[in-house]
Design a protein around this motif. Structure first.
Motif, PDB file in Angstrom:
ATOM      1  N   PRO A  43      -6.183  -4.193  -3.913  1.00  0.00           N
ATOM      2  CA  PRO A  43      -6.550  -4.932  -2.538  1.00  0.00           C
ATOM      3  C   PRO A  43      -6.098  -6.388  -2.733  1.00  0.00           C
ATOM      4  O   PRO A  43      -5.769  -6.872  -3.968  1.00  0.00           O
ATOM      5  CB  PRO A  43      -8.121  -4.892  -2.505  1.00  0.00           C
ATOM      6  CG  PRO A  43      -8.559  -3.629  -3.283  1.00  0.00           C
ATOM      7  CD  PRO A  43      -7.317  -3.652  -4.264  1.00  0.00           C
ATOM      8  N   PRO A  44      -5.451  -6.904  -1.946  1.00  0.00           N
ATOM      9  CA  PRO A  44      -5.655  -6.418  -0.319  1.00  0.00           C
ATOM     10  C   PRO A  44      -4.793  -5.525   0.311  1.00  0.00           C
ATOM     11  O   PRO A  44      -4.538  -5.461   1.356  1.00  0.00           O
ATOM     12  CB  PRO A  44      -5.499  -8.125   0.454  1.00  0.00           C
ATOM     13  CG  PRO A  44      -4.596  -8.759  -0.599  1.00  0.00           C
ATOM     14  CD  PRO A  44      -4.955  -8.343  -1.883  1.00  0.00           C
ATOM     15  N   LEU A  45      -3.738  -5.288  -0.477  1.00  0.00           N
ATOM     16  CA  LEU A  45      -2.728  -4.307  -0.279  1.00  0.00           C
ATOM     17  C   LEU A  45      -3.607  -2.912   0.173  1.00  0.00           C
ATOM     18  O   LEU A  45      -4.652  -2.623  -0.291  1.00  0.00           O
ATOM     19  CB  LEU A  45      -1.639  -4.005  -1.081  1.00  0.00           C
ATOM     20  CG  LEU A  45      -0.720  -5.404  -1.376  1.00  0.00           C
ATOM     21  CD1 LEU A  45       0.130  -5.080  -2.606  1.00  0.00           C
ATOM     22  CD2 LEU A  45      -0.185  -6.057  -0.392  1.00  0.00           C
ATOM     23  N   VAL A  46      -2.820  -2.114   0.945  1.00  0.00           N
ATOM     24  CA  VAL A  46      -3.166  -0.530   1.201  1.00  0.00           C
ATOM     25  C   VAL A  46      -2.138   0.306   0.908  1.00  0.00           C
ATOM     26  O   VAL A  46      -0.922   0.178   0.998  1.00  0.00           O
ATOM     27  CB  VAL A  46      -3.587  -0.501   2.663  1.00  0.00           C
ATOM     28  CG1 VAL A  46      -4.561  -1.464   3.152  1.00  0.00           C
ATOM     29  CG2 VAL A  46      -2.254  -0.650   3.676  1.00  0.00           C
ATOM     30  N   ASP A  47      -2.622   1.340   0.494  1.00  0.00           N
ATOM     31  CA  ASP A  47      -1.999   2.762  -0.016  1.00  0.00           C
ATOM     32  C   ASP A  47      -1.039   2.899   1.402  1.00  0.00           C
ATOM     33  O   ASP A  47      -1.582   2.714   2.366  1.00  0.00           O
ATOM     34  CB  ASP A  47      -2.675   3.718  -0.722  1.00  0.00           C
ATOM     35  CG  ASP A  47      -2.939   3.429  -1.843  1.00  0.00           C
ATOM     36  OD1 ASP A  47      -2.262   2.757  -2.761  1.00  0.00           O
ATOM     37  OD2 ASP A  47      -4.182   3.625  -2.219  1.00  0.00           O
ATOM     38  N   ALA A  48       0.071   3.522   1.214  1.00  0.00           N
ATOM     39  CA  ALA A  48       0.909   4.154   2.276  1.00  0.00           C
ATOM     40  C   ALA A  48       0.193   5.213   2.939  1.00  0.00           C
ATOM     41  O   ALA A  48      -0.365   5.827   2.352  1.00  0.00           O
ATOM     42  CB  ALA A  48       2.425   4.642   1.812  1.00  0.00           C
ATOM     43  N   ALA A  49       0.217   5.186   4.064  1.00  0.00           N
ATOM     44  CA  ALA A  49      -0.412   5.912   5.056  1.00  0.00           C
ATOM     45  C   ALA A  49       0.107   7.503   4.804  1.00  0.00           C
ATOM     46  O   ALA A  49       1.455   7.754   4.517  1.00  0.00           O
ATOM     47  CB  ALA A  49      -0.346   5.809   6.505  1.00  0.00           C
ATOM     48  N   PRO A  50      -0.410   8.695   4.949  1.00  0.00           N
ATOM     49  CA  PRO A  50       0.062  10.140   4.527  1.00  0.00           C
ATOM     50  C   PRO A  50       1.471  10.332   5.664  1.00  0.00           C
ATOM     51  O   PRO A  50       2.353  10.836   5.235  1.00  0.00           O
ATOM     52  CB  PRO A  50      -1.222  10.997   5.162  1.00  0.00           C
ATOM     53  CG  PRO A  50      -2.402  10.141   4.564  1.00  0.00           C
ATOM     54  CD  PRO A  50      -1.938   8.688   5.085  1.00  0.00           C
ATOM     55  N   GLU A  51       1.338   9.802   6.901  1.00  0.00           N
ATOM     56  CA  GLU A  51       2.394  10.182   7.781  1.00  0.00           C
ATOM     57  C   GLU A  51       3.786   9.377   7.517  1.00  0.00           C
ATOM     58  O   GLU A  51       4.678   9.673   7.507  1.00  0.00           O
ATOM     59  CB  GLU A  51       2.136  10.207   9.306  1.00  0.00           C
ATOM     60  CG  GLU A  51       1.712   8.499   9.633  1.00  0.00           C
ATOM     61  CD  GLU A  51       0.199   8.164   9.488  1.00  0.00           C
ATOM     62  OE1 GLU A  51      -0.273   7.106   9.884  1.00  0.00           O
ATOM     63  OE2 GLU A  51      -0.654   9.073   8.692  1.00  0.00           O
ATOM     64  N   HIS A  52       3.500   7.876   6.605  1.00  0.00           N
ATOM     65  CA  HIS A  52       4.313   7.283   6.327  1.00  0.00           C
ATOM     66  C   HIS A  52       5.081   7.894   5.084  1.00  0.00           C
ATOM     67  O   HIS A  52       6.315   7.687   4.653  1.00  0.00           O
ATOM     68  CB  HIS A  52       4.076   5.779   6.144  1.00  0.00           C
ATOM     69  CG  HIS A  52       3.672   5.146   7.243  1.00  0.00           C
ATOM     70  ND1 HIS A  52       2.799   4.008   7.615  1.00  0.00           N
ATOM     71  CD2 HIS A  52       3.970   5.361   8.953  1.00  0.00           C
ATOM     72  CE1 HIS A  52       2.633   3.774   8.581  1.00  0.00           C
ATOM     73  NE2 HIS A  52       3.413   4.475   9.422  1.00  0.00           N
ATOM     74  N   VAL A  53       4.365   8.340   4.270  1.00  0.00           N
ATOM     75  CA  VAL A  53       4.991   9.048   2.755  1.00  0.00           C
ATOM     76  C   VAL A  53       5.718  10.150   3.332  1.00  0.00           C
ATOM     77  O   VAL A  53       6.781  10.515   2.688  1.00  0.00           O
ATOM     78  CB  VAL A  53       3.607   9.476   2.129  1.00  0.00           C
ATOM     79  CG1 VAL A  53       4.066  10.235   1.015  1.00  0.00           C
ATOM     80  CG2 VAL A  53       2.991   8.537   1.671  1.00  0.00           C
ATOM     81  N   LYS A  54       5.177  10.994   4.531  1.00  0.00           N
ATOM     82  CA  LYS A  54       6.189  12.039   4.898  1.00  0.00           C
ATOM     83  C   LYS A  54       7.633  11.566   5.428  1.00  0.00           C
ATOM     84  O   LYS A  54       8.705  12.056   4.826  1.00  0.00           O
ATOM     85  CB  LYS A  54       5.463  12.981   5.881  1.00  0.00           C
ATOM     86  CG  LYS A  54       6.265  14.145   6.595  1.00  0.00           C
ATOM     87  CD  LYS A  54       5.322  14.801   7.257  1.00  0.00           C
ATOM     88  CE  LYS A  54       6.019  15.974   7.986  1.00  0.00           C
ATOM     89  NZ  LYS A  54       5.473  16.814   9.003  1.00  0.00           N
ATOM     90  N   VAL A  55       7.392  10.580   6.014  1.00  0.00           N
ATOM     91  CA  VAL A  55       8.730   9.773   6.486  1.00  0.00           C
ATOM     92  C   VAL A  55       9.670   9.368   5.226  1.00  0.00           C
ATOM     93  O   VAL A  55      10.769   9.458   5.041  1.00  0.00           O
ATOM     94  CB  VAL A  55       8.453   8.640   7.342  1.00  0.00           C
ATOM     95  CG1 VAL A  55       9.896   8.026   7.762  1.00  0.00           C
ATOM     96  CG2 VAL A  55       7.753   9.101   8.729  1.00  0.00           C
ATOM     97  N   LEU A  56       8.973   8.955   4.414  1.00  0.00           N
ATOM     98  CA  LEU A  56       9.392   8.278   3.023  1.00  0.00           C
ATOM     99  C   LEU A  56      10.119   9.349   2.337  1.00  0.00           C
ATOM    100  O   LEU A  56      11.317   9.342   1.810  1.00  0.00           O
ATOM    101  CB  LEU A  56       8.416   7.404   2.383  1.00  0.00           C
ATOM    102  CG  LEU A  56       8.978   7.113   0.844  1.00  0.00           C
ATOM    103  CD1 LEU A  56      10.020   5.820   1.112  1.00  0.00           C
ATOM    104  CD2 LEU A  56       7.921   6.522  -0.076  1.00  0.00           C
ATOM    105  N   ALA A  57       9.505  10.585   2.398  1.00  0.00           N
ATOM    106  CA  ALA A  57      10.067  11.605   1.548  1.00  0.00           C
ATOM    107  C   ALA A  57      11.328  12.134   2.216  1.00  0.00           C
ATOM    108  O   ALA A  57      12.337  12.398   1.370  1.00  0.00           O
ATOM    109  CB  ALA A  57       8.908  12.806   1.547  1.00  0.00           C
TER     110      ALA A  57
END
Length: 73
Positions: A43-57
């Motif tokens: 914190p204060p950062l947030v982990d990448a959202a699952p939908e963004h991880v899919k785009v990243l992949a």
């Protein structure tokens, strides 16, 4: 170079700009996708959202394919 910029770097930058500090989150997500997990962000950062991880992949795969076509690998 233009293909790499258009096919990987520009879309990555757009994804990265969605959330402040997302560059770190996406880097950690990319490491995990490539088999080198490094844990979550603090914190204060947030982990990448699952939908963004899919785009990243998809971006990683596209970037690797583009790089391979221009390096013979």
């Amino acid at each position: 170079v233009d293909e790499l910029i258009a096919g990987f770097y520009r879309p990555y930058q757009e994804l990265r700009s969605l959330v402040p500090g997302y560059g770190i989150s996406l880097t950690k997500a990319a490491l995990a996708l490539r088999g080198m997990p490094s844990g979550g962000v603090r914190p204060p950062l947030v982990d990448a959202a699952p939908e963004h991880v899919k785009v990243l992949a998809g971006l990683i795969e596209r970037g690797l394919a583009l790089a391979a076509t221009h390096t013979g690998g």
